[in-house]
Enzyme design. Structure first.
Site, PDB file in Angstrom:
ATOM      1  NE  ARG A   1      -3.474   2.334   2.720  1.00 51.65           N
ATOM      2  CZ  ARG A   1      -3.293   3.194   3.714  1.00 51.65           C
ATOM      3  NH1 ARG A   1      -2.406   2.951   4.671  1.00 51.65           N
ATOM      4  NH2 ARG A   1      -3.995   4.305   3.769  1.00 51.65           N
TER       5      ARG A   1
ATOM      6  CG  HIS B   1      -0.784   9.001   3.584  1.00 51.27           C
ATOM      7  ND1 HIS B   1      -0.815   7.649   3.836  1.00 51.27           N
ATOM      8  CD2 HIS B   1      -0.527   9.589   4.787  1.00 51.27           C
ATOM      9  CE1 HIS B   1      -0.565   7.429   5.121  1.00 51.27           C
ATOM     10  NE2 HIS B   1      -0.376   8.594   5.709  1.00 51.27           N
TER      11      HIS B   1
ATOM     12  CD  GLU C   1      -4.515   7.737   9.974  1.00 52.41           C
ATOM     13  OE1 GLU C   1      -3.959   8.809  10.304  1.00 52.41           O
ATOM     14  OE2 GLU C   1      -4.173   6.635  10.443  1.00 52.41           O
TER      15      GLU C   1
ATOM     16  CG  ASN D   1      -4.908   3.456   8.919  1.00 51.66           C
ATOM     17  OD1 ASN D   1      -5.012   2.457   8.214  1.00 51.66           O
ATOM     18  ND2 ASN D   1      -4.444   4.600   8.453  1.00 51.66           N
TER      19      ASN D   1
ATOM     20  CE1 TYR E   1       0.230   2.705  13.611  1.00 47.70           C
ATOM     21  CE2 TYR E   1      -1.689   3.973  12.955  1.00 47.70           C
ATOM     22  CZ  TYR E   1      -0.499   3.361  12.631  1.00 47.70           C
ATOM     23  OH  TYR E   1      -0.044   3.393  11.340  1.00 47.70           O
TER      24      TYR E   1
ATOM     25  CD  GLU F   1      -1.394   4.063   8.212  1.00 53.18           C
ATOM     26  OE1 GLU F   1      -1.125   4.451   9.379  1.00 53.18           O
ATOM     27  OE2 GLU F   1      -1.528   4.835   7.252  1.00 53.18           O
TER      28      GLU F   1
END
Length: 481
Positions: free
Chosen positions: A82, A126, A171, A300, A302, A379
């Protein structure tokens, strides 16, 4: 950090394993072959905006090292890659003439990936908006969405059906709220109304671009968007704290999920932000455009957050309890009476808590809401302060354990019925980490920023075995192999 989740889980043959990067973070060549400045070029040159005054001028020089980097991907065994396309490289001013040399770079990259049997997953945006578009108002200006449509159409015509999956935006929450509300990301604006306009115009851009791609390549062309859906919990079960969580969920998640998937904005966001804007920038027909059919929802993930009724986080650039760099302005527009609380450890070098269970919960929540929409983890990864040791290796024990536990968390969600189609490690390479410059390292491949020498870390070795065997091995095996 020690691994706490079991090993031995197997994934089916259709599950796709990949890694991800972003153009401004890795490419460099900022002034070559017709590329003109993006908002991140401008922002990173503004004193005090990026740690140590770092810029992406060279980054990790991927622009000149594509052959080497694709060879590394193939050696790791990636099935998909990606990457993002730099809008100011292929259309330097964001409108008008396209740059053949810039387009040729991505044609070459895609061809190399296909030759290496690696599926290209292209992200159109991005965060590196051409600076001339920002000079006209950026994402707060409705016209930017139409310029994005033209750009998407040209890239689709150029790369064609060699792209396995098209992602419109990465995002958009960060683009809108870190870029235009708290100002800790480019373009560094602190204007709540501009941030809300940016939300809508990014959503509109997604719909316009997705429809343009399908118009060029066919209605069955797979389209995606990648969201950093926040996993936020109330500190207590009090009505005040539950309402605080609701406010954050609305401004962090629902303003993208609901228009993109359902074709509506949550009514709560209008009430929460009525003192800022009347949302008259949403025009008739916009929501129909935004709701372009998706083949995959990119996620994504985290860390998690915890909130209570209180005072919103502000600060002077240090990491906040919400996981984002602080300023005197909160990115959570309309939620100024919500306080994020520190999370228990362990933490990564970003100050983010490590909680694999949050990923399982997120996937199950989204699966319950949208059972017909497949998902992919686009991600997931962790930053630590890695070094090359005397044996010439990078023994990133903490990162390997992080990946082990989060891949297991994905598997647990799949066991419970979540339709997850793939997993992309963030990031392939150490790189320019936005406002933190080159201080934090996310890569499974170490980059010496002086020599640009690449060294696969132990986490890359572990990931290679995961891809080869489709079985989660103990994290410790990466450091003895």
């Amino acid at each position: 950090m020690t691994t706490t989740l079991p090993s031995g889980r197997q994934f089916g043959p259709e599950f796709l394993w990949g890694s991800a990067t972003a153009s401004y973070q890795i490419e460099g060549a900022a002034h070559e072959d017709g590329r003109l400045p993006s908002i991140w070029d401008t922002f990173s040159r503004t004193p005090g905006k990026v740690l140590d005054g770092d810029t992406g001028d060279v980054a990790v020089d991927h622009y000149h090292r594509v052959e080497e980097d694709v060879a590394i991907m193939k050696k790791i065994g990636l099935q998909a890659y990606r990457f993002s396309i730099a809008w100011p490289r292929v259309q330097p001013t964001g409108s008008g003439e396209f740059n053949t040399l810039g387009l040729d770079f991505y044609v070459d990259l895609v061809d190399r990936l296909v030759e290496a049997d690696i599926k290209p997953v292209a992200t159109l945006y991005h965060w590196d908006l051409p600076q001339p578009l920002e000079d006209e108002g950026g994402w707060a200006n409705r016209e930017t969405a139409y310029r994005f449509e033209e750009y998407a159409r040209k890239v689709a015509e150029t790369l064609g059906d060699k792209v396995h999956l098209w992602t419109t935006l990465n995002e958009p929450w960060c683009s809108a709220f870190l870029g235009y509300a708290s100002g800790v990301h480019a373009p560094g604006v602190t204007d709540d109304e501009a941030a809300l306009k940016a939300v809508h115009h990014l959503n509109l851009a997604h719909g316009l671009a997705g429809r343009a791609i399908k118009d060029v390549l066919g209605a069955d062309t797979p389209i995606s968007i990648t969201l950093n859906t926040h996993v936020t919990r109330a500190a207590t079960d009090s009505a005040a704290d539950v309402e605080a969580k609701r406010q954050i969920d609305t401004i962090a998640n629902e303003v993208f999920l609901r228009p993109v998937i359902e074709g509506v904005y949550p009514p709560e966001v209008f009430a929460d932000t009525a003192h800022i804007t009347d949302w008259s920038f949403v025009q008739d027909g916009d929501l129909e455009i935004i709701r372009v059919p998706l083949e995959v929802l990119g996620i994504n993930y985290y860390s998690t957050g915890r909130v209570q009724r209180g005072v919103a986080i502000t600060g002077d650039g240090e990491p906040g309890a919400d996981g984002h760099k602080t300023s005197q302005h909160t990115p959570f527009v309309g939620a100024t009476d919500v306080e994020f609380l520190p999370q228990p450890g362990p933490h990564t070098a970003m100050g983010w808590n490590i909680e694999p269970l949050g990923l399982t919960e997120l996937l199950l929540d989204l699966s319950a809401r949208y059972p017909e929409l497949p998902m992919a983890i686009t991600e997931n990864g962790s930053a630590f302060y890695d070094t090359v040791t005397e044996d010439g290796r990078v023994h990133d024990v903490e990162r390997t354990a992080y990946l082990h536990d989060h891949v297991e968390a994905v598997g647990q969600a799949m066991d419970a019925g979540a339709d997850v189609r793939g997993y992309f490690v963030w990031s392939l390479l150490d790189n320019f980490e936005w406002a933190y410059g080159y201080d934090r390292r996310f890569g499974i491949v170490h980059v010496d920023y002086d020599t640009l020498v690449r060294t696969p870390k132990d986490s890359a070795r572990w990931y290679t075995e995961l891809i080869r065997t489709r079985t989660i091995a103990p994290a410790e095996t990466a450091h003895t192999a």
